[in-house]
Design a protein around this motif. Structure first.
Motif, PDB file in Angstrom:
ATOM      1  N   SER A   9       0.851  -1.192   0.000  1.00  0.00           N
ATOM      2  CA  SER A   9       0.000   0.000   0.000  1.00  0.00           C
ATOM      3  C   SER A   9       0.887   1.242   0.000  1.00  0.00           C
ATOM      4  CB  SER A   9      -0.923  -0.002   1.209  1.00  0.00           C
ATOM      5  OG  SER A   9      -0.166  -0.009   2.395  1.00  0.00           O
ATOM      6  N   PRO A  10       0.445   2.286  -0.705  1.00  0.00           N
ATOM      7  CA  PRO A  10       1.258   3.504  -0.767  1.00  0.00           C
ATOM      8  C   PRO A  10       1.417   4.135   0.614  1.00  0.00           C
ATOM      9  CG  PRO A  10      -0.717   3.682  -2.147  1.00  0.00           C
ATOM     10  CD  PRO A  10      -0.778   2.370  -1.438  1.00  0.00           C
ATOM     11  N   LYS A  11       2.542   4.777   0.822  1.00  0.00           N
ATOM     12  CA  LYS A  11       2.781   5.461   2.084  1.00  0.00           C
ATOM     13  C   LYS A  11       1.832   6.642   2.223  1.00  0.00           C
ATOM     14  CE  LYS A  11       7.512   4.024   2.527  1.00  0.00           C
ATOM     15  NZ  LYS A  11       8.835   4.377   2.967  1.00  0.00           N
ATOM     16  N   LEU A  12       1.653   7.067   3.457  1.00  0.00           N
ATOM     17  CA  LEU A  12       0.696   8.136   3.762  1.00  0.00           C
ATOM     18  C   LEU A  12       0.915   9.374   2.900  1.00  0.00           C
ATOM     19  CD1 LEU A  12      -1.555   9.398   5.511  1.00  0.00           C
ATOM     20  CD2 LEU A  12       0.261  10.160   7.044  1.00  0.00           C
ATOM     21  N   LEU A  13       2.144   9.879   2.841  1.00  0.00           N
ATOM     22  CA  LEU A  13       2.385  11.116   2.098  1.00  0.00           C
ATOM     23  C   LEU A  13       2.136  10.927   0.603  1.00  0.00           C
ATOM     24  CD1 LEU A  13       5.497  12.527   3.978  1.00  0.00           C
ATOM     25  CD2 LEU A  13       3.090  13.114   4.287  1.00  0.00           C
ATOM     26  N   ASP A  14       2.402   9.734   0.093  1.00  0.00           N
ATOM     27  CA  ASP A  14       2.093   9.448  -1.313  1.00  0.00           C
ATOM     28  C   ASP A  14       0.582   9.434  -1.543  1.00  0.00           C
ATOM     29  OD1 ASP A  14       4.778   9.256  -2.032  1.00  0.00           O
ATOM     30  OD2 ASP A  14       4.843   7.091  -1.631  1.00  0.00           O
ATOM     31  N   GLN A  15      -0.157   8.902  -0.577  1.00  0.00           N
ATOM     32  CA  GLN A  15      -1.615   8.894  -0.677  1.00  0.00           C
ATOM     33  C   GLN A  15      -2.168  10.319  -0.686  1.00  0.00           C
ATOM     34  OE1 GLN A  15      -3.474   6.424   2.314  1.00  0.00           O
ATOM     35  NE2 GLN A  15      -1.996   4.787   1.995  1.00  0.00           N
ATOM     36  N   VAL A  16      -1.630  11.155   0.202  1.00  0.00           N
ATOM     37  CA  VAL A  16      -2.068  12.555   0.271  1.00  0.00           C
ATOM     38  C   VAL A  16      -1.745  13.263  -1.039  1.00  0.00           C
ATOM     39  CG1 VAL A  16      -1.701  14.787   1.417  1.00  0.00           C
ATOM     40  CG2 VAL A  16      -1.878  12.684   2.775  1.00  0.00           C
ATOM     41  N   ARG A  17      -0.517  13.075  -1.513  1.00  0.00           N
ATOM     42  CA  ARG A  17      -0.090  13.709  -2.763  1.00  0.00           C
ATOM     43  C   ARG A  17      -1.005  13.296  -3.921  1.00  0.00           C
ATOM     44  NH1 ARG A  17       4.675  12.040  -2.440  1.00  0.00           N
ATOM     45  NH2 ARG A  17       5.601  13.920  -1.576  1.00  0.00           N
ATOM     46  N   ASP A  18      -1.293  12.004  -4.019  1.00  0.00           N
ATOM     47  CA  ASP A  18      -2.162  11.511  -5.095  1.00  0.00           C
ATOM     48  C   ASP A  18      -3.556  12.125  -4.997  1.00  0.00           C
ATOM     49  OD1 ASP A  18      -0.082   9.944  -6.025  1.00  0.00           O
ATOM     50  OD2 ASP A  18      -0.863   8.078  -5.145  1.00  0.00           O
ATOM     51  N   ARG A  19      -4.083  12.207  -3.783  1.00  0.00           N
ATOM     52  CA  ARG A  19      -5.427  12.759  -3.586  1.00  0.00           C
ATOM     53  C   ARG A  19      -5.487  14.238  -3.966  1.00  0.00           C
ATOM     54  NH1 ARG A  19     -10.457  11.233  -3.887  1.00  0.00           N
ATOM     55  NH2 ARG A  19     -11.713  11.780  -2.098  1.00  0.00           N
ATOM     56  N   LEU A  20      -4.457  14.989  -3.573  1.00  0.00           N
ATOM     57  CA  LEU A  20      -4.419  16.416  -3.906  1.00  0.00           C
ATOM     58  C   LEU A  20      -4.333  16.627  -5.410  1.00  0.00           C
ATOM     59  CD1 LEU A  20      -2.061  17.710  -1.073  1.00  0.00           C
ATOM     60  CD2 LEU A  20      -4.545  17.986  -1.227  1.00  0.00           C
ATOM     61  N   ARG A  21      -3.599  15.769  -6.076  1.00  0.00           N
ATOM     62  CA  ARG A  21      -3.470  15.902  -7.534  1.00  0.00           C
ATOM     63  C   ARG A  21      -4.769  15.560  -8.244  1.00  0.00           C
ATOM     64  NH1 ARG A  21       2.848  14.176  -8.607  1.00  0.00           N
ATOM     65  NH2 ARG A  21       3.642  15.873  -7.318  1.00  0.00           N
ATOM     66  N   VAL A  22      -5.478  14.552  -7.742  1.00  0.00           N
ATOM     67  CA  VAL A  22      -6.782  14.201  -8.320  1.00  0.00           C
ATOM     68  C   VAL A  22      -7.738  15.387  -8.193  1.00  0.00           C
ATOM     69  CG1 VAL A  22      -8.843  12.770  -7.927  1.00  0.00           C
ATOM     70  CG2 VAL A  22      -6.596  11.706  -8.034  1.00  0.00           C
ATOM     71  N   LYS A  23      -7.612  16.115  -7.078  1.00  0.00           N
ATOM     72  CA  LYS A  23      -8.485  17.270  -6.837  1.00  0.00           C
ATOM     73  C   LYS A  23      -7.943  18.555  -7.469  1.00  0.00           C
ATOM     74  CE  LYS A  23     -10.842  15.794  -2.708  1.00  0.00           C
ATOM     75  NZ  LYS A  23     -12.146  16.398  -2.946  1.00  0.00           N
ATOM     76  N   HIS A  24      -6.835  18.440  -8.206  1.00  0.00           N
ATOM     77  CA  HIS A  24      -6.243  19.558  -8.949  1.00  0.00           C
ATOM     78  C   HIS A  24      -5.776  20.713  -8.057  1.00  0.00           C
ATOM     79  CE1 HIS A  24      -7.454  17.506 -12.561  1.00  0.00           C
ATOM     80  NE2 HIS A  24      -8.685  17.418 -12.086  1.00  0.00           N
ATOM     81  N   TYR A  25      -5.249  20.371  -6.885  1.00  0.00           N
ATOM     82  CA  TYR A  25      -4.643  21.400  -6.041  1.00  0.00           C
ATOM     83  C   TYR A  25      -3.338  21.850  -6.693  1.00  0.00           C
ATOM     84  CZ  TYR A  25      -7.730  20.634  -2.014  1.00  0.00           C
ATOM     85  OH  TYR A  25      -8.813  20.568  -1.170  1.00  0.00           O
ATOM     86  N   SER A  26      -2.920  23.065  -6.414  1.00  0.00           N
ATOM     87  CA  SER A  26      -1.665  23.557  -6.985  1.00  0.00           C
ATOM     88  C   SER A  26      -0.492  22.819  -6.335  1.00  0.00           C
ATOM     89  CB  SER A  26      -1.523  25.062  -6.760  1.00  0.00           C
ATOM     90  OG  SER A  26      -1.180  25.330  -5.414  1.00  0.00           O
ATOM     91  N   ILE A  27       0.627  22.804  -7.031  1.00  0.00           N
ATOM     92  CA  ILE A  27       1.827  22.144  -6.519  1.00  0.00           C
ATOM     93  C   ILE A  27       2.277  22.810  -5.219  1.00  0.00           C
ATOM     94  CG2 ILE A  27       4.282  21.688  -6.967  1.00  0.00           C
ATOM     95  CD1 ILE A  27       2.338  19.852  -8.489  1.00  0.00           C
ATOM     96  N   ARG A  28       2.203  24.127  -5.160  1.00  0.00           N
ATOM     97  CA  ARG A  28       2.602  24.838  -3.934  1.00  0.00           C
ATOM     98  C   ARG A  28       1.708  24.446  -2.755  1.00  0.00           C
ATOM     99  NH1 ARG A  28       5.822  25.955  -0.350  1.00  0.00           N
ATOM    100  NH2 ARG A  28       5.588  27.902   0.737  1.00  0.00           N
ATOM    101  N   THR A  29       0.416  24.332  -2.974  1.00  0.00           N
ATOM    102  CA  THR A  29      -0.494  23.909  -1.912  1.00  0.00           C
ATOM    103  C   THR A  29      -0.137  22.500  -1.466  1.00  0.00           C
ATOM    104  OG1 THR A  29      -2.263  25.321  -2.747  1.00  0.00           O
ATOM    105  CG2 THR A  29      -2.916  23.486  -1.324  1.00  0.00           C
TER     106      THR A  29
END
Length: 66
Positions: A9-29
């Motif tokens: 299973s992906p690590k926590l920070l990878d999961q967060v990163r993937d979720r933020l990208r799916v939601k189209h958050y900016s890279i800085r955010t």
């Protein structure tokens, strides 16, 4: 011989990163959210956030007050 799972299973920070990208958050955010999550984890002795609750969140925020 050590066993390595085929699909760990992906690590926590990878999961967060993937979720933020799916939601189209900016890279800085994304970077800032991940920094705060890391700070929270380090503040609590590298315990996983799933082990922590409201008390630990309050301790973290109170610790920011300097």
């Amino acid at each position: 011989m050590s066993y390595t799972p085929i699909n760990p299973s992906p690590k926590l920070l990878d999961q967060v990163r993937d979720r933020l990208r799916v939601k189209h958050y900016s890279i800085r955010t994304e970077e800032v959210y991940l920094q705060w999550i890391k700070r929270f984890i380090l503040f609590h002795g590298k315990r996983h956030p799933s082990e922590l609750g409201a008390t630990e969140i309050e301790q973290f925020f109170n610790g920011l007050g300097g």
